[in-house]
Motif scaffolding. Structure first.
Motif, PDB file in Angstrom:
ATOM      1  N   SER A 121     -44.764  76.715  22.849  1.00 14.43           N
ATOM      2  CA  SER A 121     -45.182  77.835  23.700  1.00 14.43           C
ATOM      3  C   SER A 121     -46.153  78.675  22.871  1.00 14.43           C
ATOM      4  CB  SER A 121     -43.977  78.660  24.136  1.00 14.43           C
ATOM      5  OG  SER A 121     -43.121  77.886  24.958  1.00 14.43           O
ATOM      6  N   ARG A 122     -47.057  79.372  23.519  1.00 16.50           N
ATOM      7  CA  ARG A 122     -48.177  79.970  22.795  1.00 16.50           C
ATOM      8  C   ARG A 122     -48.341  81.463  23.043  1.00 16.50           C
ATOM      9  NH1 ARG A 122     -52.969  75.457  23.901  1.00 16.50           N
ATOM     10  NH2 ARG A 122     -52.014  73.751  22.683  1.00 16.50           N
ATOM     11  N   VAL A 123     -48.985  82.110  22.064  1.00 14.61           N
ATOM     12  CA  VAL A 123     -49.448  83.483  22.201  1.00 14.61           C
ATOM     13  C   VAL A 123     -50.962  83.490  21.976  1.00 14.61           C
ATOM     14  CG1 VAL A 123     -49.288  85.866  21.393  1.00 14.61           C
ATOM     15  CG2 VAL A 123     -47.259  84.395  21.344  1.00 14.61           C
ATOM     16  N   TYR A 124     -51.672  84.173  22.860  1.00 14.38           N
ATOM     17  CA  TYR A 124     -53.122  84.327  22.756  1.00 14.38           C
ATOM     18  C   TYR A 124     -53.476  85.810  22.735  1.00 14.38           C
ATOM     19  CZ  TYR A 124     -53.706  79.447  24.449  1.00 14.38           C
ATOM     20  OH  TYR A 124     -53.676  78.085  24.619  1.00 14.38           O
ATOM     21  N   LYS A 125     -54.639  86.102  22.183  1.00 10.82           N
ATOM     22  CA  LYS A 125     -55.221  87.442  22.288  1.00 10.82           C
ATOM     23  C   LYS A 125     -56.568  87.328  22.983  1.00 10.82           C
ATOM     24  CE  LYS A 125     -57.134  89.662  18.757  1.00 10.82           C
ATOM     25  NZ  LYS A 125     -57.327  90.501  17.530  1.00 10.82           N
ATOM     26  N   ALA A 126     -56.743  88.146  24.041  1.00  9.62           N
ATOM     27  CA  ALA A 126     -57.992  88.132  24.794  1.00  9.62           C
ATOM     28  C   ALA A 126     -58.672  89.490  24.694  1.00  9.62           C
ATOM     29  CB  ALA A 126     -57.726  87.803  26.265  1.00  9.62           C
ATOM     30  N   ASN A 127     -59.977  89.454  24.515  1.00  8.54           N
ATOM     31  CA  ASN A 127     -60.801  90.667  24.566  1.00  8.54           C
ATOM     32  C   ASN A 127     -62.239  90.252  24.861  1.00  8.54           C
ATOM     33  OD1 ASN A 127     -61.873  89.778  22.062  1.00  8.54           O
ATOM     34  ND2 ASN A 127     -60.327  90.950  20.932  1.00  8.54           N
ATOM     35  N   ALA A 128     -63.169  91.181  24.740  1.00  9.65           N
ATOM     36  CA  ALA A 128     -64.560  90.898  25.088  1.00  9.65           C
ATOM     37  C   ALA A 128     -65.151  89.765  24.251  1.00  9.65           C
ATOM     38  CB  ALA A 128     -65.397  92.161  24.926  1.00  9.65           C
ATOM     39  N   ASP A 129     -64.555  89.477  23.108  1.00  9.46           N
ATOM     40  CA  ASP A 129     -65.049  88.399  22.252  1.00  9.46           C
ATOM     41  C   ASP A 129     -64.535  87.033  22.675  1.00  9.46           C
ATOM     42  OD1 ASP A 129     -66.464  90.180  20.609  1.00  9.46           O
ATOM     43  OD2 ASP A 129     -64.683  90.572  19.386  1.00  9.46           O
ATOM     44  N   GLY A 130     -63.588  87.004  23.624  1.00  9.88           N
ATOM     45  CA  GLY A 130     -63.066  85.733  24.091  1.00  9.88           C
ATOM     46  C   GLY A 130     -61.558  85.648  23.989  1.00  9.88           C
ATOM     47  N   LEU A 131     -61.056  84.428  23.862  1.00  6.19           N
ATOM     48  CA  LEU A 131     -59.621  84.155  23.849  1.00  6.19           C
ATOM     49  C   LEU A 131     -59.276  83.357  22.598  1.00  6.19           C
ATOM     50  CD1 LEU A 131     -56.944  84.262  25.578  1.00  6.19           C
ATOM     51  CD2 LEU A 131     -57.597  81.991  26.436  1.00  6.19           C
ATOM     52  N   VAL A 132     -58.344  83.886  21.802  1.00 10.54           N
ATOM     53  CA  VAL A 132     -57.971  83.248  20.540  1.00 10.54           C
ATOM     54  C   VAL A 132     -56.487  82.915  20.558  1.00 10.54           C
ATOM     55  CG1 VAL A 132     -57.826  83.519  18.038  1.00 10.54           C
ATOM     56  CG2 VAL A 132     -59.758  84.516  19.289  1.00 10.54           C
ATOM     57  N   GLN A 133     -56.142  81.680  20.212  1.00 12.77           N
ATOM     58  CA  GLN A 133     -54.740  81.292  20.104  1.00 12.77           C
ATOM     59  C   GLN A 133     -54.192  81.795  18.771  1.00 12.77           C
ATOM     60  OE1 GLN A 133     -53.934  77.133  20.895  1.00 12.77           O
ATOM     61  NE2 GLN A 133     -51.964  77.209  19.841  1.00 12.77           N
ATOM     62  N   LEU A 134     -53.083  82.540  18.828  1.00 19.75           N
ATOM     63  CA  LEU A 134     -52.507  83.137  17.629  1.00 19.75           C
ATOM     64  C   LEU A 134     -51.383  82.293  17.030  1.00 19.75           C
ATOM     65  CD1 LEU A 134     -52.273  86.900  18.705  1.00 19.75           C
ATOM     66  CD2 LEU A 134     -54.200  85.677  17.667  1.00 19.75           C
ATOM     67  N   THR A 135     -50.869  81.330  17.774  1.00 16.96           N
ATOM     68  CA  THR A 135     -49.774  80.492  17.305  1.00 16.96           C
ATOM     69  C   THR A 135     -50.252  79.066  17.073  1.00 16.96           C
ATOM     70  OG1 THR A 135     -49.148  80.162  19.621  1.00 16.96           O
ATOM     71  CG2 THR A 135     -47.933  81.831  18.373  1.00 16.96           C
ATOM     72  N   ASP A 136     -49.522  78.354  16.238  1.00 14.80           N
ATOM     73  CA  ASP A 136     -49.869  76.984  15.866  1.00 14.80           C
ATOM     74  C   ASP A 136     -48.774  76.061  16.393  1.00 14.80           C
ATOM     75  OD1 ASP A 136     -51.464  75.071  14.556  1.00 14.80           O
ATOM     76  OD2 ASP A 136     -50.173  75.126  12.784  1.00 14.80           O
ATOM     77  N   ASP A 137     -49.110  75.187  17.341  1.00 17.22           N
ATOM     78  CA  ASP A 137     -48.102  74.339  17.991  1.00 17.22           C
ATOM     79  C   ASP A 137     -47.319  73.509  16.975  1.00 17.22           C
ATOM     80  OD1 ASP A 137     -49.217  75.285  20.310  1.00 17.22           O
ATOM     81  OD2 ASP A 137     -50.146  73.389  20.905  1.00 17.22           O
ATOM     82  N   HIS A 138     -45.999  73.530  17.113  1.00 17.92           N
ATOM     83  CA  HIS A 138     -45.137  72.686  16.288  1.00 17.92           C
ATOM     84  C   HIS A 138     -44.921  71.355  17.010  1.00 17.92           C
ATOM     85  CE1 HIS A 138     -43.481  76.729  14.641  1.00 17.92           C
ATOM     86  NE2 HIS A 138     -44.471  76.295  13.902  1.00 17.92           N
ATOM     87  N   THR A 139     -45.984  70.576  17.098  1.00 16.89           N
ATOM     88  CA  THR A 139     -45.944  69.307  17.818  1.00 16.89           C
ATOM     89  C   THR A 139     -46.466  68.176  16.939  1.00 16.89           C
ATOM     90  OG1 THR A 139     -48.149  69.670  18.750  1.00 16.89           O
ATOM     91  CG2 THR A 139     -46.266  70.382  20.078  1.00 16.89           C
ATOM     92  N   LEU A 140     -46.095  66.955  17.312  1.00 19.24           N
ATOM     93  CA  LEU A 140     -46.568  65.784  16.575  1.00 19.24           C
ATOM     94  C   LEU A 140     -48.085  65.682  16.637  1.00 19.24           C
ATOM     95  CD1 LEU A 140     -46.148  63.083  15.123  1.00 19.24           C
ATOM     96  CD2 LEU A 140     -45.836  62.012  17.371  1.00 19.24           C
ATOM     97  N   VAL A 141     -48.656  65.858  17.823  1.00 15.15           N
ATOM     98  CA  VAL A 141     -50.103  65.671  17.936  1.00 15.15           C
ATOM     99  C   VAL A 141     -50.874  66.745  17.169  1.00 15.15           C
ATOM    100  CG1 VAL A 141     -50.026  64.390  20.116  1.00 15.15           C
ATOM    101  CG2 VAL A 141     -50.208  66.882  20.167  1.00 15.15           C
TER     102      VAL A 141
END
Length: 254
Positions: A121-141
């Motif tokens: 599951s993920r956390v993102y931050k959005a603002n005028a500069d765009g959308l950034v994923q703040l978390t790193d998936d704990h997945t095999l891929v």
């Protein structure tokens, strides 16, 4: 702080295995949790709900003005306690064998956001500069991408893309990744399960979150609608948090 949240069973699943909790605590801290359960019949729903209930009990008393180190210790302890509850239940009840859940936690106090997560599951931050994923998936891929064995494009269609390497309740011990961010009043934090990110493109999320004609509640509603329109293959949960210093209209003021 303006708060909006939505959860939807989707168009395929028989039960909603996502759970959420979002609240402004007596200390003034805003706490938000999203958990995406997994397991056999009803087990995922049980795992996610038990985890959220345990986290709520631990975090609700969080005091204002904690240092970064104290915040990290609080969240690690909270997740370890939730892990013990779920793991013990799964180990002692055959119907819940191997159940587990992802979890993401955000604590927002003033300009500081503390993020803890286990799973994809993920956390993102959005603002005028765009959308950034703040978390790193704990997945095999994701591990394969980071090691250069496959590309991000290959990961999106990989047959084992849903294999989670770390979850709450599946092992006797678990550790969360904890990170710290500075927020401006116009920043939007998005917490979501993969029922959103697997169905809605990065571009669609950016466009929705930065649409000035929608209030925060409307943005949460549109994100869920986009996931449903794309097939709704999984449960969908969205929590949005935004500072209100600019008197932004809409959402739910807690």
């Amino acid at each position: 702080m303006i708060i909006a949240n939505r959860t939807d069973i989707g168009r395929v699943r028989q039960v909603n295995e996502d759970s959420l909790w979002v609240e402004q605590l007596p200390s003034g801290i805003v706490a938000a949790v999203v958990a995406d359960g997994m397991g056999g019949h009803l087990a995922g729903e049980v795992a996610s709900r038990m985890t959220v209930d345990s986290l709520q009990a631990t975090i609700s008393g969080a005091a204002a003005g904690l240092t970064n180190e104290e915040c990290e210790a609080l969240l690690q302890t909270a997740i370890k306690q939730a892990n013990e509850v779920v793991y013990t239940t799964a180990s002692s009840n055959e119907q819940y064998s191997n159940m587990g859940t992802t979890v993401i936690i955000a604590l927002v106090e003033g300009e500081r956001a503390v993020i803890a997560h286990v799973g994809d599951s993920r956390v993102y931050k959005a603002n005028a500069d765009g959308l950034v994923q703040l978390t790193d998936d704990h997945t095999l891929v994701n591990e394969l991408v980071k090691s250069g064995q496959i590309t991000a494009e290959e990961a999106a269609v990989h047959p084992r893309r849903n294999v989670i390497m770390r979850a709450v309740g599946t092992d006797p011990e678990v550790s969360a990744d904890v990170s710290f961010y500075t927020l401006s009043p116009s920043d939007i934090l998005l917490l979501c399960s993969d029922g959103l990110t697997d169905m809605v493109s990065h571009e669609q999320m950016v466009e929705t979150l930065l649409t000035e004609s929608l209030d925060l509640d409307g943005k949460a509603e549109r994100l869920v609608s986009l996931a449903l329109h794309a097939g709704g293959d999984d449960n969908i949960t969205v929590v949005l948090l935004q500072g209100d210093a600019n008197r932004i209209e809409g959402g739910t003021l807690q």
